[in-house]
Design a protein around this motif. Structure first.
Motif, PDB file in Angstrom:
ATOM      1  N   GLY A  68       5.736 -17.095   2.032  1.00 28.21           N
ATOM      2  CA  GLY A  68       6.624 -16.341   2.911  1.00 28.21           C
ATOM      3  C   GLY A  68       6.680 -14.857   2.617  1.00 28.21           C
ATOM      4  O   GLY A  68       7.042 -14.063   3.478  1.00 28.21           O
ATOM      5  N   ASP A  69       6.290 -14.443   1.406  1.00 29.00           N
ATOM      6  CA  ASP A  69       6.351 -13.023   1.061  1.00 29.00           C
ATOM      7  C   ASP A  69       5.023 -12.294   1.292  1.00 29.00           C
ATOM      8  O   ASP A  69       4.861 -11.142   0.893  1.00 29.00           O
ATOM      9  CB  ASP A  69       6.796 -12.849  -0.392  1.00 29.00           C
ATOM     10  CG  ASP A  69       5.827 -13.489  -1.381  1.00 29.00           C
ATOM     11  OD1 ASP A  69       4.962 -14.280  -0.964  1.00 29.00           O
ATOM     12  OD2 ASP A  69       5.953 -13.199  -2.581  1.00 29.00           O
ATOM     13  N   ALA A  70       4.080 -12.943   1.972  1.00 26.71           N
ATOM     14  CA  ALA A  70       2.784 -12.319   2.257  1.00 26.71           C
ATOM     15  C   ALA A  70       2.967 -11.129   3.199  1.00 26.71           C
ATOM     16  O   ALA A  70       3.823 -11.142   4.080  1.00 26.71           O
ATOM     17  CB  ALA A  70       1.839 -13.344   2.884  1.00 26.71           C
ATOM     18  N   VAL A  71       2.170 -10.092   2.991  1.00 27.94           N
ATOM     19  CA  VAL A  71       2.201  -8.910   3.862  1.00 27.94           C
ATOM     20  C   VAL A  71       0.846  -8.751   4.531  1.00 27.94           C
ATOM     21  O   VAL A  71      -0.179  -9.181   4.001  1.00 27.94           O
ATOM     22  CB  VAL A  71       2.571  -7.625   3.079  1.00 27.94           C
ATOM     23  CG1 VAL A  71       3.990  -7.697   2.564  1.00 27.94           C
ATOM     24  CG2 VAL A  71       1.594  -7.366   1.955  1.00 27.94           C
ATOM     25  N   ARG A  72       0.838  -8.125   5.689  1.00 29.17           N
ATOM     26  CA  ARG A  72      -0.396  -7.971   6.461  1.00 29.17           C
ATOM     27  C   ARG A  72      -1.251  -6.837   5.909  1.00 29.17           C
ATOM     28  O   ARG A  72      -0.757  -5.748   5.636  1.00 29.17           O
ATOM     29  CB  ARG A  72      -0.055  -7.704   7.915  1.00 29.17           C
ATOM     30  CG  ARG A  72      -1.265  -7.721   8.776  1.00 29.17           C
ATOM     31  CD  ARG A  72      -0.890  -7.580  10.230  1.00 29.17           C
ATOM     32  NE  ARG A  72      -2.097  -7.662  11.015  1.00 29.17           N
ATOM     33  CZ  ARG A  72      -2.203  -8.351  12.117  1.00 29.17           C
ATOM     34  NH1 ARG A  72      -1.169  -8.994  12.575  1.00 29.17           N
ATOM     35  NH2 ARG A  72      -3.334  -8.383  12.771  1.00 29.17           N
ATOM     36  N   ILE A  73      -2.541  -7.116   5.769  1.00 29.79           N
ATOM     37  CA  ILE A  73      -3.524  -6.127   5.332  1.00 29.79           C
ATOM     38  C   ILE A  73      -4.291  -5.671   6.559  1.00 29.79           C
ATOM     39  O   ILE A  73      -4.666  -6.489   7.400  1.00 29.79           O
ATOM     40  CB  ILE A  73      -4.499  -6.745   4.307  1.00 29.79           C
ATOM     41  CG1 ILE A  73      -3.748  -7.176   3.067  1.00 29.79           C
ATOM     42  CG2 ILE A  73      -5.612  -5.760   3.953  1.00 29.79           C
ATOM     43  CD1 ILE A  73      -4.563  -8.055   2.161  1.00 29.79           C
ATOM     44  N   ARG A  74      -4.534  -4.382   6.642  1.00 32.25           N
ATOM     45  CA  ARG A  74      -5.262  -3.849   7.799  1.00 32.25           C
ATOM     46  C   ARG A  74      -6.465  -3.036   7.347  1.00 32.25           C
ATOM     47  O   ARG A  74      -6.440  -2.408   6.299  1.00 32.25           O
ATOM     48  CB  ARG A  74      -4.353  -2.959   8.639  1.00 32.25           C
ATOM     49  CG  ARG A  74      -3.201  -3.697   9.246  1.00 32.25           C
ATOM     50  CD  ARG A  74      -2.447  -2.781  10.187  1.00 32.25           C
ATOM     51  NE  ARG A  74      -1.293  -3.434  10.748  1.00 32.25           N
ATOM     52  CZ  ARG A  74      -1.302  -4.178  11.846  1.00 32.25           C
ATOM     53  NH1 ARG A  74      -2.406  -4.375  12.501  1.00 32.25           N
ATOM     54  NH2 ARG A  74      -0.189  -4.718  12.297  1.00 32.25           N
ATOM     55  N   TYR A  75      -7.484  -3.080   8.190  1.00 27.59           N
ATOM     56  CA  TYR A  75      -8.619  -2.167   8.031  1.00 27.59           C
ATOM     57  C   TYR A  75      -8.891  -1.581   9.403  1.00 27.59           C
ATOM     58  O   TYR A  75      -9.054  -2.318  10.373  1.00 27.59           O
ATOM     59  CB  TYR A  75      -9.877  -2.887   7.522  1.00 27.59           C
ATOM     60  CG  TYR A  75     -11.022  -1.911   7.406  1.00 27.59           C
ATOM     61  CD1 TYR A  75     -11.146  -1.107   6.287  1.00 27.59           C
ATOM     62  CD2 TYR A  75     -11.936  -1.743   8.432  1.00 27.59           C
ATOM     63  CE1 TYR A  75     -12.157  -0.170   6.188  1.00 27.59           C
ATOM     64  CE2 TYR A  75     -12.947  -0.814   8.349  1.00 27.59           C
ATOM     65  CZ  TYR A  75     -13.054  -0.028   7.228  1.00 27.59           C
ATOM     66  OH  TYR A  75     -14.047   0.899   7.147  1.00 27.59           O
ATOM     67  N   ARG A  76      -8.900  -0.283   9.469  1.00 29.53           N
ATOM     68  CA  ARG A  76      -9.211   0.407  10.707  1.00 29.53           C
ATOM     69  C   ARG A  76     -10.330   1.398  10.422  1.00 29.53           C
ATOM     70  O   ARG A  76     -10.269   2.133   9.430  1.00 29.53           O
ATOM     71  CB  ARG A  76      -7.986   1.144  11.246  1.00 29.53           C
ATOM     72  CG  ARG A  76      -6.940   0.220  11.812  1.00 29.53           C
ATOM     73  CD  ARG A  76      -6.176   0.947  12.902  1.00 29.53           C
ATOM     74  NE  ARG A  76      -5.309   0.199  13.771  1.00 29.53           N
ATOM     75  CZ  ARG A  76      -4.530  -0.814  13.503  1.00 29.53           C
ATOM     76  NH1 ARG A  76      -4.522  -1.301  12.319  1.00 29.53           N
ATOM     77  NH2 ARG A  76      -3.761  -1.374  14.394  1.00 29.53           N
ATOM     78  N   ILE A  77     -11.302   1.436  11.289  1.00 30.47           N
ATOM     79  CA  ILE A  77     -12.456   2.290  11.078  1.00 30.47           C
ATOM     80  C   ILE A  77     -12.073   3.779  11.087  1.00 30.47           C
ATOM     81  O   ILE A  77     -12.742   4.597  10.476  1.00 30.47           O
ATOM     82  CB  ILE A  77     -13.559   1.973  12.111  1.00 30.47           C
ATOM     83  CG1 ILE A  77     -14.881   2.568  11.672  1.00 30.47           C
ATOM     84  CG2 ILE A  77     -13.142   2.440  13.498  1.00 30.47           C
ATOM     85  CD1 ILE A  77     -16.066   2.075  12.445  1.00 30.47           C
ATOM     86  N   GLU A  78     -10.970   4.119  11.723  1.00 27.62           N
ATOM     87  CA  GLU A  78     -10.551   5.517  11.823  1.00 27.62           C
ATOM     88  C   GLU A  78     -10.071   6.092  10.498  1.00 27.62           C
ATOM     89  O   GLU A  78     -10.079   7.313  10.313  1.00 27.62           O
ATOM     90  CB  GLU A  78      -9.438   5.671  12.871  1.00 27.62           C
ATOM     91  CG  GLU A  78      -9.858   5.340  14.282  1.00 27.62           C
ATOM     92  CD  GLU A  78      -9.844   3.841  14.572  1.00 27.62           C
ATOM     93  OE1 GLU A  78      -9.227   3.068  13.795  1.00 27.62           O
ATOM     94  OE2 GLU A  78     -10.460   3.438  15.567  1.00 27.62           O
ATOM     95  N   ARG A  87      -0.295   2.674   2.393  1.00 30.28           N
ATOM     96  CA  ARG A  87      -0.920   2.628   1.075  1.00 30.28           C
ATOM     97  C   ARG A  87      -2.312   2.007   1.135  1.00 30.28           C
ATOM     98  O   ARG A  87      -2.490   0.960   1.741  1.00 30.28           O
ATOM     99  CB  ARG A  87      -0.087   1.793   0.111  1.00 30.28           C
ATOM    100  CG  ARG A  87       1.209   2.420  -0.312  1.00 30.28           C
ATOM    101  CD  ARG A  87       1.940   1.575  -1.345  1.00 30.28           C
ATOM    102  NE  ARG A  87       2.000   0.174  -0.935  1.00 30.28           N
ATOM    103  CZ  ARG A  87       1.665  -0.849  -1.718  1.00 30.28           C
ATOM    104  NH1 ARG A  87       1.254  -0.661  -2.935  1.00 30.28           N
ATOM    105  NH2 ARG A  87       1.755  -2.093  -1.270  1.00 30.28           N
ATOM    106  N   VAL A  88      -3.277   2.632   0.481  1.00 30.78           N
ATOM    107  CA  VAL A  88      -4.615   2.058   0.330  1.00 30.78           C
ATOM    108  C   VAL A  88      -4.542   1.042  -0.805  1.00 30.78           C
ATOM    109  O   VAL A  88      -3.970   1.315  -1.859  1.00 30.78           O
ATOM    110  CB  VAL A  88      -5.658   3.145   0.011  1.00 30.78           C
ATOM    111  CG1 VAL A  88      -7.007   2.526  -0.303  1.00 30.78           C
ATOM    112  CG2 VAL A  88      -5.780   4.129   1.165  1.00 30.78           C
TER     113      VAL A  88
END
Length: 103
Positions: A68-78, A87-88
């Motif tokens: 339940g404490d998972a956070v979303r990771i994102r990768y954007r080419i921009e 935060r990286v």
């Protein structure tokens, strides 16, 4: 150790071991994850408009349910790097790669 990346055309996660794709799966979990991204590859994709695999996650395949404490990771080419918010990030204890392409 396995590499995992989103295959845009198949809309599945590609699993690569020792440089070879061994599976395409709708969802997978990794533990001991390190995030890899080629800055040169990212800039080339921006310059040419062609997409290629230049960002992926490396870890050990595991069978663990998402917490339940998972956070979303994102990768954007921009922008460079994998991110949580602004935060990286370079590593994570566990990552769940979901069937909708989210991690």
């Amino acid at each position: 150790m396995s590499d995992v990346y989103w295959h845009r055309a198949r809309r599945l996660w590609s699993v690569r071991e020792a440089g070879r794709v061994v599976a395409h799966v709708p969802a997978i979990a990794l533990s001991g994850v390190a995030f890899r991204a080629s800055e040169a590859g990212r800039l080339r994709c921006l310059r040419t408009g062609c997409r290629d695999v230049h960002a992926w996650a490396v870890g050990s395949v595991c069978e663990v349910s998402r917490t339940g404490d998972a956070v979303r990771i994102r990768y954007r080419i921009e922008t460079c790097g994998f991110r949580v918010g602004d935060r990286v990030i370079t590593k994570a204890a566990r990552v769940w790669f979901e069937a909708d392409g989210a991690a």
